[in-house]
Design an enzyme around this catalytic site. Sequence first.
Site, PDB file in Angstrom:
ATOM      1  N   CYS A   1      69.183  62.349  54.932  1.00  0.00           N
ATOM      2  CA  CYS A   1      69.399  60.918  54.733  1.00  0.00           C
ATOM      3  C   CYS A   1      70.634  60.398  55.460  1.00  0.00           C
ATOM      4  O   CYS A   1      71.006  59.232  55.310  1.00  0.00           O
ATOM      5  CB  CYS A   1      69.536  60.607  53.245  1.00  0.00           C
ATOM      6  SG  CYS A   1      68.173  61.259  52.277  1.00  0.00           S
TER       7      CYS A   1
ATOM      8  N   LYS B   1      69.061  57.373  41.466  1.00  0.00           N
ATOM      9  CA  LYS B   1      67.950  58.069  42.105  1.00  0.00           C
ATOM     10  C   LYS B   1      68.182  59.563  41.950  1.00  0.00           C
ATOM     11  O   LYS B   1      69.199  60.102  42.393  1.00  0.00           O
ATOM     12  CB  LYS B   1      67.891  57.689  43.589  1.00  0.00           C
ATOM     13  CG  LYS B   1      66.832  58.451  44.358  1.00  0.00           C
ATOM     14  CD  LYS B   1      66.674  57.932  45.767  1.00  0.00           C
ATOM     15  CE  LYS B   1      65.657  58.748  46.526  1.00  0.00           C
ATOM     16  NZ  LYS B   1      65.481  58.263  47.902  1.00  0.00           N
TER      17      LYS B   1
ATOM     18  N   ARG C   1      57.089  62.597  50.852  1.00  0.00           N
ATOM     19  CA  ARG C   1      57.654  63.270  52.036  1.00  0.00           C
ATOM     20  C   ARG C   1      56.550  63.720  52.987  1.00  0.00           C
ATOM     21  O   ARG C   1      56.762  63.800  54.184  1.00  0.00           O
ATOM     22  CB  ARG C   1      58.558  64.412  51.601  1.00  0.00           C
ATOM     23  CG  ARG C   1      59.798  63.848  50.923  1.00  0.00           C
ATOM     24  CD  ARG C   1      60.766  64.919  50.477  1.00  0.00           C
ATOM     25  NE  ARG C   1      61.803  64.313  49.636  1.00  0.00           N
ATOM     26  CZ  ARG C   1      62.676  64.999  48.928  1.00  0.00           C
ATOM     27  NH1 ARG C   1      62.655  66.314  48.957  1.00  0.00           N
ATOM     28  NH2 ARG C   1      63.573  64.376  48.199  1.00  0.00           N
TER      29      ARG C   1
ATOM     30  N   ARG D   1      68.252  67.648  48.807  1.00  0.00           N
ATOM     31  CA  ARG D   1      68.981  66.384  48.660  1.00  0.00           C
ATOM     32  C   ARG D   1      69.915  66.392  47.446  1.00  0.00           C
ATOM     33  O   ARG D   1      70.333  65.343  46.972  1.00  0.00           O
ATOM     34  CB  ARG D   1      67.991  65.219  48.538  1.00  0.00           C
ATOM     35  CG  ARG D   1      66.972  65.114  49.652  1.00  0.00           C
ATOM     36  CD  ARG D   1      66.682  63.670  50.014  1.00  0.00           C
ATOM     37  NE  ARG D   1      65.421  63.448  50.694  1.00  0.00           N
ATOM     38  CZ  ARG D   1      65.173  63.753  51.966  1.00  0.00           C
ATOM     39  NH1 ARG D   1      66.096  64.342  52.699  1.00  0.00           N
ATOM     40  NH2 ARG D   1      63.995  63.473  52.500  1.00  0.00           N
TER      41      ARG D   1
ATOM     42  N   LYS E   1      64.845  55.810  39.461  1.00  0.00           N
ATOM     43  CA  LYS E   1      63.756  56.476  40.172  1.00  0.00           C
ATOM     44  C   LYS E   1      63.849  57.978  39.974  1.00  0.00           C
ATOM     45  O   LYS E   1      64.947  58.501  40.143  1.00  0.00           O
ATOM     46  CB  LYS E   1      63.891  56.115  41.653  1.00  0.00           C
ATOM     47  CG  LYS E   1      62.957  56.851  42.564  1.00  0.00           C
ATOM     48  CD  LYS E   1      63.147  56.370  43.965  1.00  0.00           C
ATOM     49  CE  LYS E   1      62.277  57.227  44.864  1.00  0.00           C
ATOM     50  NZ  LYS E   1      62.766  57.301  46.187  1.00  0.00           N
TER      51      LYS E   1
ATOM     52  N   TYR F   1      52.453  52.519  43.559  1.00  0.00           N
ATOM     53  CA  TYR F   1      51.293  52.634  44.438  1.00  0.00           C
ATOM     54  C   TYR F   1      50.049  52.051  43.774  1.00  0.00           C
ATOM     55  O   TYR F   1      49.029  51.847  44.431  1.00  0.00           O
ATOM     56  CB  TYR F   1      51.087  54.108  44.831  1.00  0.00           C
ATOM     57  CG  TYR F   1      52.323  54.647  45.517  1.00  0.00           C
ATOM     58  CD1 TYR F   1      52.551  54.380  46.866  1.00  0.00           C
ATOM     59  CD2 TYR F   1      53.308  55.343  44.813  1.00  0.00           C
ATOM     60  CE1 TYR F   1      53.712  54.814  47.494  1.00  0.00           C
ATOM     61  CE2 TYR F   1      54.466  55.786  45.427  1.00  0.00           C
ATOM     62  CZ  TYR F   1      54.667  55.516  46.769  1.00  0.00           C
ATOM     63  OH  TYR F   1      55.819  55.923  47.379  1.00  0.00           O
TER      64      TYR F   1
END
Length: 324
Positions: A130, A195, A205, A217, A248, A313
């Site tokens: 990131c 997050k 991903r 991460r 999240k 989604y």
Amino acid sequence: MGFPVERPRRLRRSELLRSLVRETDLAAGDLILPLFVVPGRRVRHEIPSMPGQFNLSVDEAVAEAQEAQSLDVPAVILFGIPPVKDAKASGAYDPHGIVQEAASSIKKEVGNMLVVADVCLCEYTDHGHCGVVRGDEIQNDETLDLLARTAVSQAKAGADIVAPSDMMDGRVAAIRKALDAAALEQVPILSYAAKYASGFYGPFREAAQSTPKFGDRRTHQMDPANAREAIREVLLDIEEGADMVMVKPALPYLDVIYRVRQAVNVPVAAYHVSGEYAMLAAAARNGWIDRDRVMMESLVSIRRAGADLIVTYFAKEAARLLQR
Ligand code: PBG
């Protein structure tokens, strides 16, 4: 009092009664639909681990946004998969980058639709991290400049809201300062404030081809065991200028959504992430659960926990059911 005077079932006897006393509502207007934009034309490639979700070229992303709009979904959030990735994530802040092109086309061709741009470098770096990497460390402060450039270029291209998801320290302040300096002081920041370093991002991903080539991460995303730290993160982001904060993933972190809702007065968003979608889609495909029911129950739970907005989604699918 108690039984037999008290009979909670009295208020559950019919759908009319139940809906009269319902505490939480879900509306299409609370939903944000994620779109994965890829180079090319007329590309509509189904993401294997997310049946029903697609990698879309800009023209197809416009069509998708149009459809969302017709179902009263007010916003899309854009992720870009650039034609080439490099160490500096050049594609992220290219004025003609994939998200910039998609944002400007959607703004031009779809009326009444908010475009949110995800601000992160992981889809644009060749190593999938990131930020800028030296040795095996992600460089926080060097990354801020690139994130700020990315947000400014997205907003210039037409993005209505920028949403940093990188979890670098100080990114909200850096982005706010850069937006203001570019006369974009009216563009709000939706920060992915809490997050978590989550296994539930796996299908994303795959869709964004952003799995890190080495390491993970955990040095910037939060430890799943921590909830107090989420409050610290959201308060810091608000202090730095975040207009809205996000938690999240969503369902495994409903307690965090609840705590954040109690702690802040800005709108709270929750991201019902790719792995949450994939689990549900897979079980439904096997006939093990009822897709519509479990989808609606999941989204209502996220609202009940305290989220004002939900990135999901399922946005179009849920909106379609809500229209009935
Ligand atoms: C980073 C980003 C990720 C998601 C949204 N923004 C992936 C990550 O942190 O690895 C995940 C969303 C999802 O799983 O649906 N650009």
